[in-house]
Design a protein around this motif. Structure first.
Motif, mmCIF file in Angstrom:
data_model
loop_
_atom_site.group_PDB
_atom_site.id
_atom_site.type_symbol
_atom_site.label_atom_id
_atom_site.label_comp_id
_atom_site.label_asym_id
_atom_site.label_seq_id
_atom_site.Cartn_x
_atom_site.Cartn_y
_atom_site.Cartn_z
ATOM 1 N N ARG A 102 0.754 -1.090 0.015
ATOM 2 C CA ARG A 102 0.054 -0.022 -0.027
ATOM 3 C C ARG A 102 0.775 1.170 0.047
ATOM 4 O O ARG A 102 1.711 1.252 0.836
ATOM 5 N N HIS B 22 2.637 -2.804 5.363
ATOM 6 C CA HIS B 22 2.143 -2.916 4.013
ATOM 7 C C HIS B 22 3.104 -1.615 3.143
ATOM 8 O O HIS B 22 2.983 -1.860 1.979
ATOM 9 N N ASP C 132 -1.748 -9.914 3.365
ATOM 10 C CA ASP C 132 -2.881 -10.237 4.145
ATOM 11 C C ASP C 132 -3.235 -11.655 3.430
ATOM 12 O O ASP C 132 -3.523 -11.244 2.018
ATOM 13 N N GLU D 73 -4.108 -10.697 14.128
ATOM 14 C CA GLU D 73 -4.145 -10.607 12.886
ATOM 15 C C GLU D 73 -3.698 -11.792 12.369
ATOM 16 O O GLU D 73 -2.430 -11.822 11.769
ATOM 17 N N TRP E 141 -4.062 -13.367 9.583
ATOM 18 C CA TRP E 141 -4.130 -13.136 8.328
ATOM 19 C C TRP E 141 -2.999 -12.265 7.629
ATOM 20 O O TRP E 141 -2.460 -12.414 6.448
ATOM 21 N N HIS E 142 -2.264 -11.576 8.710
ATOM 22 C CA HIS E 142 -1.152 -10.788 8.105
ATOM 23 C C HIS E 142 0.163 -11.299 8.320
ATOM 24 O O HIS E 142 0.743 -11.497 9.157
HETATM 25 ZN ZN LIG Z 1 -1.953 -6.709 6.915
#
Ligand SMILES: [Zn+2]
Length: 360
Positions: A240, A273, A280, A324, A326-327
């Motif tokens: 990002r 990110h 993710d 998290e 997923w991260h």
């Molecule tokens: Zn993340």
């Protein structure tokens, strides 16, 4: 030194045998003539000649750093081969450090800590000196946090080094080497304003998603390996830009309030990110999370491809973020393997094992 002692002993025996008595004037033969000259100038010759040879004392004399009032202390200080030894010892003695404290300072503290200590008022360092990640300018904070949170001393040191005794997003440090694969970002450490990775690469499975080249290649290997074990994972957020992270964070703040948003979204310049090293991933059957089974697989295997689960279950008090699962964060296979084996957060790992070797 042993050899010298042996020599003088043999010497004395010869002298003794030849003349029948020890000549008092030869007792200081082990000291250099420069040292003896200074002894005489400082009027300590008679005192010193009654005592055993001492390398520290000789060095102070030879380097013209000898201060008569510290003679007893010099005898108790272990000689250390290092630049500025005598100046530094005198400074520490002036600050009221005791010889036994000075000995452990030179034995255990690194150069950075010794330099800091020389610029500070006296610190009681005895219980901290052997802790490898200690930073002597934080001793007051360690003491306060240890007391407040009832922590053991090693944990207090690591937590305070991370910044956990401070408000989140206070005393923010801008990292110096954002392109390092092992860089640590958290609520106390930010990217430089204008950082954009220079080797972003689209994932072949989804050209809209980018990671830095090495991380992208390893991610694809990870996903292929998972599939071979019937674990079907799909990425849903990768690199990002700062602009994107700003918009995302502001949207969360607007809809959920600042306090809540801060528990699950990083402020701009603080998101992994933005490094192009975080991705993710979700299970194919879920929208934005991993099933327990897939999470288990990830815990057992992601490190083999250089990824750690950065905000793993149970780490909220240290990371300041909700779990998290997923991260994933790319740090390279060697470091990821070590983090996996030590089973600690990356914030702790970085403080304990990486900070001394990193520029930032
Ligand atoms: Zn993340």
């Amino acid at each position: 030194m042993k050899q010298k002692i042996t020599k003088i002993m043999i010497g004395s025996i010869i002298v003794f045998t030849l003349v029948g008595c020890a000549n008092k004037q030869t007792e200081n033969i082990l000291y250099s003539s420069e040292a003896i000259t200074i002894m005489k100038e400082q009027e300590v010759y008679d005192t010193i000649k009654k005592k055993e040879y001492n390398k520290t004392v000789e060095t102070f004399l030879e380097q013209k750093a000898f201060q008569k009032e510290y003679l007893e202390e010099y005898y108790q200080i272990d000689y250390v081969e290092e630049k500025d030894f005598t100046t530094r010892v005198n400074t520490l003695l002036d600050k009221s450090y005791k010889p036994e404290e000075i000995n452990i300072i030179f034995k255990y503290l690194n150069e950075k800590n010794i330099s800091k200590l020389l610029d500070m008022e006296y610190q009681n360092i005895t219980e901290y000196v052997q802790i490898p990640n200690v930073e002597v300018d934080k001793i007051d904070r360690y003491n306060a946090y240890k007391e407040k949170e009832n922590l053991d001393i090693n944990t207090a040191v690591t937590y305070v080094n991370i910044g956990l005794d401070l408000e989140y997003y206070s005393q923010i440090q801008t990292i110096e080497d954002p392109s390092s694969y092992t860089v640590l970002l958290n609520k106390y450490r930010a990217l430089p304003e204008d950082y954009v990775p220079d080797d972003l690469t689209s994932l072949s499975i989804n050209p809209n998603m980018q990671l830095r080249k090495e991380a992208a290649e390893h991610y694809e290997q990870l996903q292929d390996a998972a599939l071979l074990d019937n674990v079907r994972i799909i990425p849903f957020s990768a690199y990002r830009s700062k602009t994107y992270q700003t918009r995302l964070y502001n949207n969360y703040v607007n809809s959920d309030g600042l306090k809540n948003a801060d528990t699950y979204s990083a402020r701009p310049r603080h998101s992994e990110h933005e490094l192009g090293l975080a991705i993710d991933v979700r299970s194919s059957v879920l929208l934005d999370n991993l099933t327990d089974n897939d999470y288990q697989w990830m815990q057992n295997n992601s490190y083999k491809y250089g990824f750690i689960i950065r905000y793993a279950k149970g780490t909220t008090p240290i990371t300041g973020y909700i779990e998290e699962p997923w991260h994933l964060r790319y740090v390279g296979i060697d470091i990821a393997t070590d983090v996996h084996e030590k089973n600690i957060t990356y914030d702790e790992y970085y403080d304990l094992y990486l900070k001394e070797t990193e520029k930032n």
